[in-house]
Design a protein around this motif. Sequence first.
Motif, PDB file in Angstrom:
ATOM      1  N   ILE A 127      72.946 -10.957  97.477  1.00 55.71           N
ATOM      2  CA  ILE A 127      71.103 -11.962  97.421  1.00 55.71           C
ATOM      3  C   ILE A 127      70.531 -10.999  98.139  1.00 55.71           C
ATOM      4  O   ILE A 127      69.450 -11.011  97.537  1.00 55.71           O
ATOM      5  CB  ILE A 127      71.567 -13.254  97.960  1.00 55.71           C
ATOM      6  CG1 ILE A 127      73.034 -13.974  97.578  1.00 55.71           C
ATOM      7  CG2 ILE A 127      70.076 -13.828  98.058  1.00 55.71           C
ATOM      8  CD1 ILE A 127      73.393 -15.735  98.340  1.00 55.71           C
ATOM      9  N   LEU A 140      69.735  -8.932  95.363  1.00 51.03           N
ATOM     10  CA  LEU A 140      68.844  -8.831  94.611  1.00 51.03           C
ATOM     11  C   LEU A 140      67.555  -8.972  95.551  1.00 51.03           C
ATOM     12  O   LEU A 140      66.599  -8.768  94.129  1.00 51.03           O
ATOM     13  CB  LEU A 140      69.829 -10.724  94.445  1.00 51.03           C
ATOM     14  CG  LEU A 140      70.303  -9.869  93.468  1.00 51.03           C
ATOM     15  CD1 LEU A 140      70.684 -11.258  92.943  1.00 51.03           C
ATOM     16  CD2 LEU A 140      69.505  -9.556  91.732  1.00 51.03           C
ATOM     17  N   LEU A 141      67.324  -9.430  95.853  1.00 50.96           N
ATOM     18  CA  LEU A 141      65.858 -10.359  96.743  1.00 50.96           C
ATOM     19  C   LEU A 141      65.079  -8.839  96.676  1.00 50.96           C
ATOM     20  O   LEU A 141      64.059  -8.971  96.446  1.00 50.96           O
ATOM     21  CB  LEU A 141      65.728 -10.726  97.978  1.00 50.96           C
ATOM     22  CG  LEU A 141      65.702 -12.528  98.537  1.00 50.96           C
ATOM     23  CD1 LEU A 141      65.580 -12.689  99.644  1.00 50.96           C
ATOM     24  CD2 LEU A 141      64.455 -12.775  97.000  1.00 50.96           C
ATOM     25  N   SER A 176      64.317  -7.433  93.834  1.00 56.85           N
ATOM     26  CA  SER A 176      62.581  -8.485  93.214  1.00 56.85           C
ATOM     27  C   SER A 176      62.205  -8.634  94.003  1.00 56.85           C
ATOM     28  O   SER A 176      60.855  -9.451  93.268  1.00 56.85           O
ATOM     29  CB  SER A 176      63.306  -9.078  92.605  1.00 56.85           C
ATOM     30  OG  SER A 176      64.678 -10.055  93.226  1.00 56.85           O
ATOM     31  N   ASN A 195      55.054  -7.687  90.503  1.00 56.11           N
ATOM     32  CA  ASN A 195      55.366  -8.527  90.241  1.00 56.11           C
ATOM     33  C   ASN A 195      56.549  -8.357  89.654  1.00 56.11           C
ATOM     34  O   ASN A 195      55.767  -7.758  88.084  1.00 56.11           O
ATOM     35  CB  ASN A 195      54.653 -10.035  89.636  1.00 56.11           C
ATOM     36  CG  ASN A 195      53.941 -10.800  91.049  1.00 56.11           C
ATOM     37  OD1 ASN A 195      55.417 -10.532  91.524  1.00 56.11           O
ATOM     38  ND2 ASN A 195      53.117 -11.205  90.725  1.00 56.11           N
ATOM     39  N   ILE A 196      57.673  -8.024  89.730  1.00 55.64           N
ATOM     40  CA  ILE A 196      58.482  -7.943  88.395  1.00 55.64           C
ATOM     41  C   ILE A 196      59.678  -9.096  88.529  1.00 55.64           C
ATOM     42  O   ILE A 196      60.305  -9.270  89.302  1.00 55.64           O
ATOM     43  CB  ILE A 196      59.253  -6.132  88.797  1.00 55.64           C
ATOM     44  CG1 ILE A 196      58.385  -5.520  89.153  1.00 55.64           C
ATOM     45  CG2 ILE A 196      61.019  -5.774  87.614  1.00 55.64           C
ATOM     46  CD1 ILE A 196      58.921  -3.770  89.057  1.00 55.64           C
ATOM     47  N   SER A 197      60.451  -9.561  87.736  1.00 55.10           N
ATOM     48  CA  SER A 197      60.351 -10.303  87.668  1.00 55.10           C
ATOM     49  C   SER A 197      62.417 -10.168  88.595  1.00 55.10           C
ATOM     50  O   SER A 197      62.865  -9.052  87.912  1.00 55.10           O
ATOM     51  CB  SER A 197      60.897 -11.538  86.516  1.00 55.10           C
ATOM     52  OG  SER A 197      61.552 -10.753  84.993  1.00 55.10           O
ATOM     53  N   PRO A 198      62.851 -11.289  88.905  1.00 57.14           N
ATOM     54  CA  PRO A 198      64.752 -10.482  89.210  1.00 57.14           C
ATOM     55  C   PRO A 198      65.159  -9.502  88.143  1.00 57.14           C
ATOM     56  O   PRO A 198      65.818  -8.810  87.786  1.00 57.14           O
ATOM     57  CB  PRO A 198      65.212 -11.849  89.749  1.00 57.14           C
ATOM     58  CG  PRO A 198      63.853 -12.990  90.219  1.00 57.14           C
ATOM     59  CD  PRO A 198      62.802 -12.529  89.335  1.00 57.14           C
ATOM     60  N   LEU A 246      75.037 -18.772  95.959  1.00 59.76           N
ATOM     61  CA  LEU A 246      74.393 -18.653  94.199  1.00 59.76           C
ATOM     62  C   LEU A 246      72.869 -19.312  93.676  1.00 59.76           C
ATOM     63  O   LEU A 246      72.255 -19.043  93.085  1.00 59.76           O
ATOM     64  CB  LEU A 246      75.398 -18.671  93.204  1.00 59.76           C
ATOM     65  CG  LEU A 246      76.647 -17.810  92.985  1.00 59.76           C
ATOM     66  CD1 LEU A 246      78.625 -17.645  92.621  1.00 59.76           C
ATOM     67  CD2 LEU A 246      76.075 -16.324  92.928  1.00 59.76           C
ATOM     68  N   SER A 288      69.951 -18.011  95.427  1.00 56.26           N
ATOM     69  CA  SER A 288      69.166 -16.947  95.146  1.00 56.26           C
ATOM     70  C   SER A 288      69.037 -16.983  93.399  1.00 56.26           C
ATOM     71  O   SER A 288      67.506 -16.889  92.993  1.00 56.26           O
ATOM     72  CB  SER A 288      70.576 -16.095  94.910  1.00 56.26           C
ATOM     73  OG  SER A 288      71.503 -16.512  93.918  1.00 56.26           O
ATOM     74  N   LEU A 290      65.825 -18.831  93.971  1.00 49.71           N
ATOM     75  CA  LEU A 290      64.738 -17.693  94.320  1.00 49.71           C
ATOM     76  C   LEU A 290      64.097 -17.354  93.162  1.00 49.71           C
ATOM     77  O   LEU A 290      63.459 -16.733  92.836  1.00 49.71           O
ATOM     78  CB  LEU A 290      65.629 -16.630  95.438  1.00 49.71           C
ATOM     79  CG  LEU A 290      65.117 -17.475  96.868  1.00 49.71           C
ATOM     80  CD1 LEU A 290      66.472 -16.849  97.820  1.00 49.71           C
ATOM     81  CD2 LEU A 290      64.346 -17.972  97.212  1.00 49.71           C
ATOM     82  N   LEU A 291      65.527 -16.716  92.905  1.00 47.55           N
ATOM     83  CA  LEU A 291      65.217 -16.408  91.746  1.00 47.55           C
ATOM     84  C   LEU A 291      64.294 -16.739  90.418  1.00 47.55           C
ATOM     85  O   LEU A 291      63.252 -15.927  89.874  1.00 47.55           O
ATOM     86  CB  LEU A 291      66.069 -15.379  90.615  1.00 47.55           C
ATOM     87  CG  LEU A 291      67.429 -14.743  91.234  1.00 47.55           C
ATOM     88  CD1 LEU A 291      68.625 -14.205  90.064  1.00 47.55           C
ATOM     89  CD2 LEU A 291      67.279 -13.662  91.467  1.00 47.55           C
ATOM     90  N   PHE A 310      60.505 -16.531  91.364  1.00 48.79           N
ATOM     91  CA  PHE A 310      59.563 -15.360  91.409  1.00 48.79           C
ATOM     92  C   PHE A 310      59.541 -14.998  90.128  1.00 48.79           C
ATOM     93  O   PHE A 310      58.285 -14.592  89.550  1.00 48.79           O
ATOM     94  CB  PHE A 310      60.832 -14.188  91.643  1.00 48.79           C
ATOM     95  CG  PHE A 310      60.638 -14.036  93.265  1.00 48.79           C
ATOM     96  CD1 PHE A 310      59.791 -13.638  93.332  1.00 48.79           C
ATOM     97  CD2 PHE A 310      61.603 -14.280  93.776  1.00 48.79           C
ATOM     98  CE1 PHE A 310      59.505 -13.333  94.985  1.00 48.79           C
ATOM     99  CE2 PHE A 310      61.551 -13.927  95.632  1.00 48.79           C
ATOM    100  CZ  PHE A 310      60.624 -13.451  95.922  1.00 48.79           C
ATOM    101  N   ASN A 311      60.477 -15.120  89.022  1.00 49.16           N
ATOM    102  CA  ASN A 311      60.017 -15.654  87.039  1.00 49.16           C
ATOM    103  C   ASN A 311      58.795 -16.337  87.296  1.00 49.16           C
ATOM    104  O   ASN A 311      57.631 -15.475  86.271  1.00 49.16           O
ATOM    105  CB  ASN A 311      61.473 -16.000  86.706  1.00 49.16           C
ATOM    106  CG  ASN A 311      62.365 -15.653  86.110  1.00 49.16           C
ATOM    107  OD1 ASN A 311      61.460 -14.558  85.141  1.00 49.16           O
ATOM    108  ND2 ASN A 311      63.179 -15.663  85.230  1.00 49.16           N
ATOM    109  N   SER A 350      56.186 -16.870  88.827  1.00 47.49           N
ATOM    110  CA  SER A 350      55.142 -15.705  89.449  1.00 47.49           C
ATOM    111  C   SER A 350      55.349 -14.584  88.677  1.00 47.49           C
ATOM    112  O   SER A 350      53.431 -13.863  88.851  1.00 47.49           O
ATOM    113  CB  SER A 350      55.077 -15.274  91.567  1.00 47.49           C
ATOM    114  OG  SER A 350      56.394 -15.012  91.600  1.00 47.49           O
ATOM    115  N   ALA A 351      55.488 -13.945  88.293  1.00 48.21           N
ATOM    116  CA  ALA A 351      56.071 -12.349  87.636  1.00 48.21           C
ATOM    117  C   ALA A 351      55.163 -13.303  86.103  1.00 48.21           C
ATOM    118  O   ALA A 351      54.615 -12.389  86.009  1.00 48.21           O
ATOM    119  CB  ALA A 351      57.001 -12.167  86.827  1.00 48.21           C
TER     120      ALA A 351
END
Lengths: 338, 316
Positions: A17, A20-21, A24, A29-32, B17, B20, B23-24, B27-28, B30-31
């Motif tokens: 995790i 990954l964090l 990203s 700003n780049i999406s994960p 999981l 995460s 979190l993903l 971020f998506n 905000s991107a």
Amino acid sequence: MNSQRWLWPGLIALLVITSLLSISTGPLNISPSTSLRAVISWATNYDLANVAPYEQLVINNVRLPRTLLAMAVGAILAQCGAVMQGLFRNPLADPGIIGVSSGAALGAAICIVMFPTAAEYWVAFSAFLAGLITTLMVYRLATSPTGTSVVLLLLSGVAVASLAGAGIGVLTYMANDMALRDLTLWQMGSIAGAQWQYVILTLVALVVLSWHFNRSAKALNALLLGESEARHLGIDVDKLKFKLILLCALGVGISVAATGIIGFIGLVIPHLVRMVIGPDHKQLLPLSALLGAIILAMADIGARSLVAPSELPVGLVTALLGAPFFIFLLLKQRSKFL
Amino acid sequence: MFKPSQILTRQVISKSLLLSASLLLTFNVSAHEDGHSHEQVQARLVSAGAGVTELVLALDAGDELVAVDSTSILPSSITKIEKLGYHRMLSAEGILALAPTLVLGTDAMGPETTLKVLKSADIKVIQLPTANDRPQLLSNIDEMGKLLDRQPQAKQLKLKLQASLDAIAAKKKQLGGIEKAPKVLFMLLQADRPARVGGEGTAADIIIKLAGGNNIANFSGYKSLSQEGILSLQPDLILISNRSHGQTETSMSHADQAASDAEKVLKAMPLLVHTPAGKNKHIQSIKPQALLGGLGISAIKAADKLASDLIDIKRY
């Protein structure tokens, strides 16, 4: 104990995790999912769609080396801390105690102040070399024909560290404003300048150290009983000490050269792990490495996001988090020490 | 049947999981808000280094600035601008995120890795040599005029600075030779600590020499000096820089400000009354900007004023 069983899978999941964090997060700003695709296309050399060239670039040259370097350095420092604490049977021992960090800082200061034009390229090497020399000096001071005394080693460490501190003081006094600024920033430690050659170097060091440490885990356990007891068990204590100290000096020297001084990882992480699993080095060493990697990578995420687009030196973040946490640990465990 | 420990393991893994994944997701989201486009019409300029930023402003390109480093000093009218860190510790991603069209700095700008990343992202990165003399300064202005598409402004600025430099040179001539020139001492004041005196090779030294003064601190770099040490040097004029009031312009007039600076210094260091500078209240403050960017606009201004002051002293 039940808690020990989930420790391995839990920490490994946390490591995944965190990585990954780490790849990203950033001012850009780049999406994960894009980040992940960029990593895969970097690793496989296969061009995946929907990754802009500048995104690929940031992943390749900024985030990936940073993430890996933070993790490798975190793992090395935490492991060396655990080894030092075991070797000296002293909970306050950290990799700095044998003089590596202070020696390396002196080496870096010499390079930054006296040879400012060469500084860009030679600081790391100079730091590494001086760290190693200082450690050997400390070791020589503590070694007499009858063996190596732990107390003498700790004391020589303190003495040599303050000598190095004085040297840095003199250099600081001589330094011009620009060198002064560089010096201060270097001492706070940062992963911002992560370069692939350092990543490779630290990863190789991590593998070599982990292998050697793992082989010495049993001997370290025996040493917990006391030095003469360990001798009776057939362990060549002096050889073990020399080997482990040299390995720690190499590991910490390489880490410091790559990132500057990052405190508290080596001191706090092994304590945390020991609180859960006890003092068995077979478990303690790899788990410390794992947790060290996670914590330093997280601290680095904080370092680059908190004040973006500028960034904090990660050594500041670890000290800001580590010191209060350490005090908290002390208060909680006070009864044990009394 | 699962053993309890296995269930626990599964729970931990599934929980992490889930964590995460959430979190993903954040971020998506905000991107997408901050779309990144490289086809900007308006120039987006990042300037690193006090001297460079000063020239950018003088060339009337301040409205194109999106970020400056921490050494740069901006007028209070420019507010919406990002502050990068120290110009030798720039963060590649931090700059990339601002989508600049040009990153302008001195040869001290770094680290090298950051510049490499920026260059390979097709961002124009220009490092100008630090200007310590007139030809370098003029050629830097030329270069910047071209880069910023401000050639007419660059031409004017050059004329203006050349005129000031000529004026300073004329005043320097009036002073006649370094031996006859008044003795000048520069002090960097820090609260509750001995003053640091600027010797050879410091920015203050460049200004003093430019103005034709005799810098009596004959050592290199900044050194701490006690009041007694300063007294023994017997300076005719003391230049001070006070970091604390540097960036805020006060409402006081220039003369009032100077008088109050002098008083403050004499109050803090009473022994200085026994130097020629203290006796005659020849204590001048110098803006921190003048000390930051090598030979630049502020430094020239400071040198010009110093040259005039030195001439005044000689007339006594």
